[in-house]
Write an enzyme that holds these catalytic residues in place. Structure first.
Site, PDB file in Angstrom:
ATOM      1  N   HIS A 101       0.851  -1.109  -0.045  1.00  0.00           N
ATOM      2  CA  HIS A 101      -0.096  -0.015  -0.042  1.00  0.00           C
ATOM      3  C   HIS A 101       0.739   1.353  -0.018  1.00  0.00           C
ATOM      4  CE1 HIS A 101      -3.629  -1.977   1.831  1.00  0.00           C
ATOM      5  NE2 HIS A 101      -3.495  -2.481   0.602  1.00  0.00           N
ATOM      6  N   HIS A 129      -7.423  -0.192   2.622  1.00  0.00           N
ATOM      7  CA  HIS A 129      -6.921  -0.635   1.250  1.00  0.00           C
ATOM      8  C   HIS A 129      -7.042   0.370   0.254  1.00  0.00           C
ATOM      9  CE1 HIS A 129      -6.368  -4.847   2.692  1.00  0.00           C
ATOM     10  NE2 HIS A 129      -7.219  -4.297   3.699  1.00  0.00           N
TER      11      HIS A 129
HETATM   12  C1  LIG Z   1      -0.025  -6.652  -4.860  1.00  0.00           C
HETATM   13  C2  LIG Z   1      -0.786  -5.557  -4.602  1.00  0.00           C
HETATM   14  C3  LIG Z   1      -1.821  -5.929  -3.562  1.00  0.00           C
HETATM   15  C4  LIG Z   1      -2.590  -4.877  -3.276  1.00  0.00           C
HETATM   16  N1  LIG Z   1      -3.862  -5.025  -2.610  1.00  0.00           N
HETATM   17  C5  LIG Z   1      -4.643  -4.183  -2.451  1.00  0.00           C
HETATM   18  C6  LIG Z   1      -5.851  -4.503  -2.306  1.00  0.00           C
HETATM   19  O1  LIG Z   1      -6.621  -5.455  -1.998  1.00  0.00           O
HETATM   20  N2  LIG Z   1      -7.112  -3.339  -2.106  1.00  0.00           N
HETATM   21  C7  LIG Z   1      -6.645  -1.810  -2.508  1.00  0.00           C
HETATM   22  O2  LIG Z   1      -7.358  -1.160  -2.319  1.00  0.00           O
HETATM   23  N3  LIG Z   1      -5.227  -1.921  -2.755  1.00  0.00           N
HETATM   24  C8  LIG Z   1      -4.492  -2.610  -2.937  1.00  0.00           C
HETATM   25  N4  LIG Z   1      -3.145  -2.514  -3.502  1.00  0.00           N
HETATM   26  C9  LIG Z   1      -2.851  -0.926  -3.799  1.00  0.00           C
HETATM   27  C10 LIG Z   1      -3.551  -0.366  -4.725  1.00  0.00           C
HETATM   28  O3  LIG Z   1      -3.798  -1.329  -6.133  1.00  0.00           O
HETATM   29  C11 LIG Z   1      -2.654   0.853  -5.457  1.00  0.00           C
HETATM   30  O4  LIG Z   1      -2.593   1.686  -4.128  1.00  0.00           O
HETATM   31  C12 LIG Z   1      -3.237   1.502  -6.628  1.00  0.00           C
HETATM   32  O5  LIG Z   1      -3.718   0.546  -7.510  1.00  0.00           O
HETATM   33  C13 LIG Z   1      -2.428   2.549  -7.125  1.00  0.00           C
HETATM   34  O6  LIG Z   1      -2.912   3.251  -8.314  1.00  0.00           O
HETATM   35  P1  LIG Z   1      -2.059   4.241  -9.031  1.00  0.00           P
HETATM   36  O7  LIG Z   1      -2.731   4.502 -10.152  1.00  0.00           O
HETATM   37  O8  LIG Z   1      -1.431   5.197  -8.157  1.00  0.00           O
HETATM   38  O9  LIG Z   1      -0.951   3.502  -9.497  1.00  0.00           O
HETATM   39  P2  LIG Z   1      -0.710   1.806 -10.536  1.00  0.00           P
HETATM   40  O10 LIG Z   1      -2.087   1.572 -10.699  1.00  0.00           O
HETATM   41  O11 LIG Z   1       0.270   1.218 -10.233  1.00  0.00           O
HETATM   42  O12 LIG Z   1      -0.488   2.543 -12.120  1.00  0.00           O
HETATM   43  C14 LIG Z   1       0.656   3.127 -12.531  1.00  0.00           C
HETATM   44  C15 LIG Z   1       0.933   2.864 -14.170  1.00  0.00           C
HETATM   45  O13 LIG Z   1       2.089   3.593 -14.448  1.00  0.00           O
HETATM   46  C16 LIG Z   1       2.775   2.704 -15.297  1.00  0.00           C
HETATM   47  N5  LIG Z   1       4.198   3.536 -15.394  1.00  0.00           N
HETATM   48  C17 LIG Z   1       4.951   3.549 -14.447  1.00  0.00           C
HETATM   49  N6  LIG Z   1       6.062   4.099 -14.771  1.00  0.00           N
HETATM   50  C18 LIG Z   1       5.773   4.402 -16.149  1.00  0.00           C
HETATM   51  C19 LIG Z   1       6.602   5.047 -17.140  1.00  0.00           C
HETATM   52  N7  LIG Z   1       7.727   5.393 -16.834  1.00  0.00           N
HETATM   53  N8  LIG Z   1       6.000   5.247 -18.420  1.00  0.00           N
HETATM   54  C20 LIG Z   1       4.796   4.660 -18.761  1.00  0.00           C
HETATM   55  N9  LIG Z   1       3.962   4.087 -17.803  1.00  0.00           N
HETATM   56  C21 LIG Z   1       4.583   3.868 -16.557  1.00  0.00           C
HETATM   57  C22 LIG Z   1       2.866   1.421 -14.729  1.00  0.00           C
HETATM   58  O14 LIG Z   1       2.910   0.251 -15.564  1.00  0.00           O
HETATM   59  C23 LIG Z   1       1.259   1.224 -14.083  1.00  0.00           C
HETATM   60  O15 LIG Z   1       0.536   0.765 -15.051  1.00  0.00           O
HETATM   61  C24 LIG Z   1      -2.595  -3.369  -3.952  1.00  0.00           C
HETATM   62  C25 LIG Z   1      -1.104  -3.399  -4.616  1.00  0.00           C
HETATM   63  C26 LIG Z   1      -0.598  -4.295  -4.850  1.00  0.00           C
HETATM   64  C27 LIG Z   1       0.649  -4.025  -5.938  1.00  0.00           C
END
Ligand SMILES: Cc1cc2nc3c(=O)[nH]c(=O)nc-3n(C[C@H](O)[C@H](O)[C@H](O)COP(=O)(O)OP(=O)(O)OC[C@H]3O[C@@H](n4cnc5c(N)ncnc54)[C@H](O)[C@@H]3O)c2cc1C
Ligand SMILES: *[C@@H]1O[C@H](CO)[C@@H](O)[C@H](O)[C@H]1NC(C)=O
Ligand SMILES: *[C@@H]1O[C@H](CO)[C@@H](O)[C@H](O)[C@H]1NC(C)=O
Ligand SMILES: *[C@@H]1O[C@H](CO)[C@@H](O)[C@H](O)[C@H]1NC(C)=O
Ligand SMILES: *[C@@H]1O[C@H](CO)[C@@H](O)[C@H](O)[C@H]1NC(C)=O
Ligand SMILES: *[C@@H]1O[C@H](CO)[C@@H](O)[C@H](O)[C@H]1NC(C)=O
Ligand SMILES: *[C@@H]1O[C@H](CO)[C@@H](O)[C@H](O)[C@H]1NC(C)=O
Ligand SMILES: *[C@@H]1O[C@H](CO)[C@@H](O)[C@H](O)[C@H]1NC(C)=O
Ligand SMILES: *[C@@H]1O[C@H](CO)[C@@H](O)[C@H](O)[C@H]1NC(C)=O
Ligand SMILES: *[C@@H]1O[C@H](CO)[C@@H](O)[C@H](O)[C@H]1NC(C)=O
Ligand SMILES: *[C@@H]1O[C@H](CO)[C@@H](O)[C@H](O)[C@H]1NC(C)=O
Ligand SMILES: *[C@@H]1O[C@H](CO)[C@@H](O)[C@H](O)[C@H]1NC(C)=O
Ligand SMILES: *[C@@H]1O[C@H](CO)[C@@H](O)[C@H](O)[C@H]1NC(C)=O
Length: 600
Positions: free
Chosen positions: A534, A578
């Site tokens: 997280h 979460h």
């Molecule tokens: C294993 C795991 C289990 C989890 N379990 C839960 C859960 O059960 N419930 C819950 O609420 N939350 C959970 N979380 C947390 C939650 O999923 C994340 O906090 C949330 O999805 C983050 O969203 P985001 O948009 O910040 O990033 P992300 O969804 O990670 O998106 C970032 C995106 O940017 C892309 N990217 C990165 N750098 C670059 C670049 N330089 N150029 C182009 N693209 C790039 C990545 O590939 C990715 O697709 C979990 C996370 C993980 C990893």
């Protein structure tokens, strides 16, 4: 002076849209909006910004297509995604308060980002989480709304008393209660109802107050994962004004013309397929939105000259903006698996041990979306607890009274979470405990005594090199405060208290590990914990225009024009839950803010 909204002419729209698999397929390199990262938040933006068809939107995603990957579709198979082609495979540096162990920090390397590989627990955050966002960013506009739609569980069971349907909305993400009942469900809910108090039964943790023991809701619909890719992105890939390019990493953002009034306008995105491959540049006439996630966003900011001056100078990166908070305040929820040997014939480690049972269950899932595979390999029930009043008297670092300090999740089997591997025999229950209000972030003393000293105790992300294809140095500094480790010890004792109630008699055979005192518990926690995955906070939101915070309350990067950050890196405090739903809600509001600037 801050330029609120740039006004430019609309670009001509192409005739069709495609899911592009290489930057070489991009023909026109001019867009209105470029979204960096097709992850959780990025997919929401892609949808909302292209919705009315008037603007040309490009999404650049480093990872792979989400289609047809069984481990990210079938809920129970989710852990198969870790360390696979859909994971970035980040790892922390040795954690000094955890016997120098390194901790895996998976992130989705795939459309939908981490929502495509996560454990699917759905918590939209307590009212206090959102009020606290408003307080910390000095913007009352941060209040929660709903982005999900409750669907019936796969087994169609009567959900009366397990959820409050009227508290749920009509958004694109499908959510549901677990669709495969376990023997633990009635024991856990019955215990909560009978002992009450700190463990009281809570009919719906997504109705504003998270405290208590509840049935878990997941981002699952009709027995399959509902991710940002399936809910927001894939359904709109046909839009003619949207391009999505995968296998393409953004390596830098920059201004293409000299700064006006000392404020550069970031309008150019540099993209590459590999470290040595050619770079291409794409421009955005309106805005660039950085949604690369908690590790990708901070790394890319620093590579682009936005970050702490001393950090950039160390790497000989020209300073565009000295932004001290970039890469700071990284924080995560520490997690410990507490194992019990139990008297059961149905606990799920039998499936992990025997491939033919797993095959049969997968066949059942394919046949009619029923059975064990419709749920995550986690628990149907969970509890969010406050610390007891005498543990840290008058000290509660959570967002408020409706947010917890501790979480417990009751899993009907052996969850391989940490160094202990699956024993070859025996039936198990895992109770996951997590510290959901960790203080391993900043200025602990300011909480305790209004002493605003600059003692920095938070996690950090820094560059290891200027190669955008190298991993950054990630140090979440888990258990770097007494509060965090003592709260985990309390959680371990809370589990023992809960399972010594009469409803568990005959079920619990023995704890897998025995402790004789709190010191032993703390050592075990330091030696066996991982995180709940997280991580948040590396580009946090702060009030006004000052250097407190990387972005302002409208998520604009301070010190430049044309660049916003919309992802989990901007959370000003880690939510006590979460966090995926928080990312969706944040992105929905960000879309509204952006549209109010550009959709005249
Ligand atoms: C294993 C795991 C289990 C989890 N379990 C839960 C859960 O059960 N419930 C819950 O609420 N939350 C959970 N979380 C947390 C939650 O999923 C994340 O906090 C949330 O999805 C983050 O969203 P985001 O948009 O910040 O990033 P992300 O969804 O990670 O998106 C970032 C995106 O940017 C892309 N990217 C990165 N750098 C670059 C670049 N330089 N150029 C182009 N693209 C790039 C990545 O590939 C990715 O697709 C979990 C996370 C993980 C990893
Ligand atoms: C993560 O590790 C797996 C297994 O080694 C590998 O297949 C995958 O390509 C790695 N991910 C990235 C982004 O390199
Ligand atoms: C952890 O590593 C540091 C630095 O290498 C070392 O000083 C310390 O003794 C190590 N601690 C443990 C418990 O091994
Ligand atoms: C579901 O359960 C509740 C409470 O036990 C009961 O009142 C209701 O009639 C049930 N609904 C259905 C459709 O069986
Ligand atoms: C497990 O199965 C055995 C043999 O079928 C049976 O005797 C026993 O009662 C079962 N135990 C439980 C807890 O259901
Ligand atoms: C695996 O389970 C099947 C029943 O589905 C059983 O026939 C087989 O003996 C089991 N294999 C092992 C190694 O236990
Ligand atoms: C689903 O399929 C399995 C066999 O694969 C069967 O045992 C079960 O009864 C079916 N359930 C429903 C609700 O159709
Ligand atoms: C596994 O089997 C061994 C040998 O029979 C036994 O001593 C041990 O207690 C069993 N472990 C569990 C967790 O049941
Ligand atoms: C504030 O905290 C700092 C750091 O621990 C300490 O040195 C200082 O004495 C404290 N001041 C007060 C007034 O408590
Ligand atoms: C940083 O780079 C060095 C040299 O390439 C490498 O040995 C080290 O493992 C890297 N550190 C991290 C945390 O990736
Ligand atoms: C930590 O766990 C490992 C096994 O995973 C064990 O060998 C080691 O003795 C433990 N260290 C402490 C201090 O308990
Ligand atoms: C977090 O990531 C680790 C490492 O990949 C994984 O083993 C674990 O199951 C994940 N835990 C949760 C709760 O997401
Ligand atoms: C917070 O907002 C109010 C009015 O909206 C303003 O007067 C005040 O200066 C702001 N505080 C900070 C720290 O930006």
């Amino acid at each position: 002076m801050r330029l609120l909204c740039a006004s430019t002419f609309l670009l001509a729209l192409p005739a069709f849209s495609r899911l592009l698999t290489s930057i070489s397929e991009l023909d026109d390199l001019k867009y209105d909006f470029v979204v960096i990262g097709g992850g959780t938040a990025g997919s929401v933006l892609a949808n909302r910004l292209s919705e009315d068809g008037r603007h040309k939107v490009l999404v650049v995603e480093a990872g792979v297509d989400n289609a047809n990957i069984q481990d990210i579709i079938v809920p129970f198979l989710g852990p198969g995604a870790f360390n696979s082609l859909v994971d970035w495979n980040f790892t922390s540096i040795p954690q000094t308060e955890m016997f120098n162990r390194t901790i895996p920090l998976p992130r989705g390397f795939v459309l939908g980002g981490s929502s495509s590989i996560n454990f699917m627990t759905w918590n939209r955050g307590s009212d206090d989480v959102w009020d606290n966002f408003a307080r910390l960013s000095n913007d009352s506009g941060w209040s929660w709304d709903s982005v999900s739609r409750l669907t019936p569980p796969s087994d169609g069971h009567n959900t009366t008393g397990e959820v409050i349907p009227s508290a749920h909305g009509n958004g694109p993400v499908l959510t549901s209660l677990s669709g495969f009942a376990t023997e633990l469900d009635p024991i856990v809910s019955g215990t909560a109802r009978s002992i009450g108090g700190r463990f009281k039964y809570n009919e719906d943790p997504n109705a504003g107050d998270m405290i208590g023991t509840s049935f878990v809701q997941n981002s699952i619909g009709h027995g399959a994962r509902s991710s940002a890719a399936t809910a927001y992105l894939v359904p709109i890939l046909h839009r003619p004004n949207l391009d999505v390019v995968i296998h393409s990493r953004v390596t830098k953002v920059r201004a293409s013309y000299p700064a006006q009034n000392d404020i550069p306008t970031i309008d150019t995105v540099e993209i590459a397929h590999s470290a040595t491959g050619p770079r291409i540049e794409v421009t955005a006439s309106r805005e660039i939105i950085l949604s690369a996630g908690v590790f990708g966003t901070a790394q890319l900011l620093m590579l682009s000259g936005v970050g702490p001056k001393e950090e950039l100078e160390k790497r000989h990166i020209p300073v565009v903006v000295d932004s001290p908070d970039v890469g700071k305040h990284l924080v995560d929820h520490p997690l410990l698996a507490n194992y019990f040997v139990v008297n059961s014939n149905t606990s799920f480690e039998r499936v992990l041990r025997n491939g033919s049972i797993a095959e049969d269950l997968l066949g059942q899932w394919e046949a009619n979306r029923t059975g064990l595979m419709v749920d995550p390999a986690a628990g149907n029930t969970a509890a969010f607890l406050k610390n007891p009043a005498d543990l840290f008297p008058k000290f509660d670092p959570s967002s408020g009274p409706k947010s917890a300090n501790i979480e417990m999740i009751f899993c009907n089997g052996f969850e391989p979470l940490g160094p202990t591997s699956l024993p070859s025999n025996g039936s198990f229950m895992t109770v996951i405990t997590a510290v959901v209000s960790p203080t391993s972030r900043m200025n602990l003393f300011s909480f305790i005594s209004d002493n605003f000293s600059d003692v920095f105790i938070g996690g950090t992300l820094t560059l290891n090199s200027t190669n955008p294809f190298d991993s950054p140095v990630i140090d979440p500094r888990l258990y770097s405060t007494e509060f965090d480790i003592q709260t985990m010890v309390q959680a371990m004792k809370d589990v023992d208290t809960f399972v010594s109630e009469s409803a568990w008699e005959g079920y619990i055979v023995r704890p897998f590990v025995e402790f004789s005192n709190d010191e032993e518990r703390a050592i075990y926690a330091r030696n066996n914990s991982i995180t709940v995955n997280h991580s948040v906070g590396t580009a946090r939101m702060g009030p006004g225009d000052g250097t407190d915070g990387v972005v302002d309350s409208s998520l604009r990067v301070k010190g430049v024009n044309g660049l916003r950050i919309v992802d989990a890196s901007v959370y000003p405090q880690i939510p006590e839950n979460h966090p995926q739903a928080v990312a969706y809600i944040l992105a929905e509001r960000a879309s509204d803010l952006i549209r109010s600037c550009h959709f005249e």
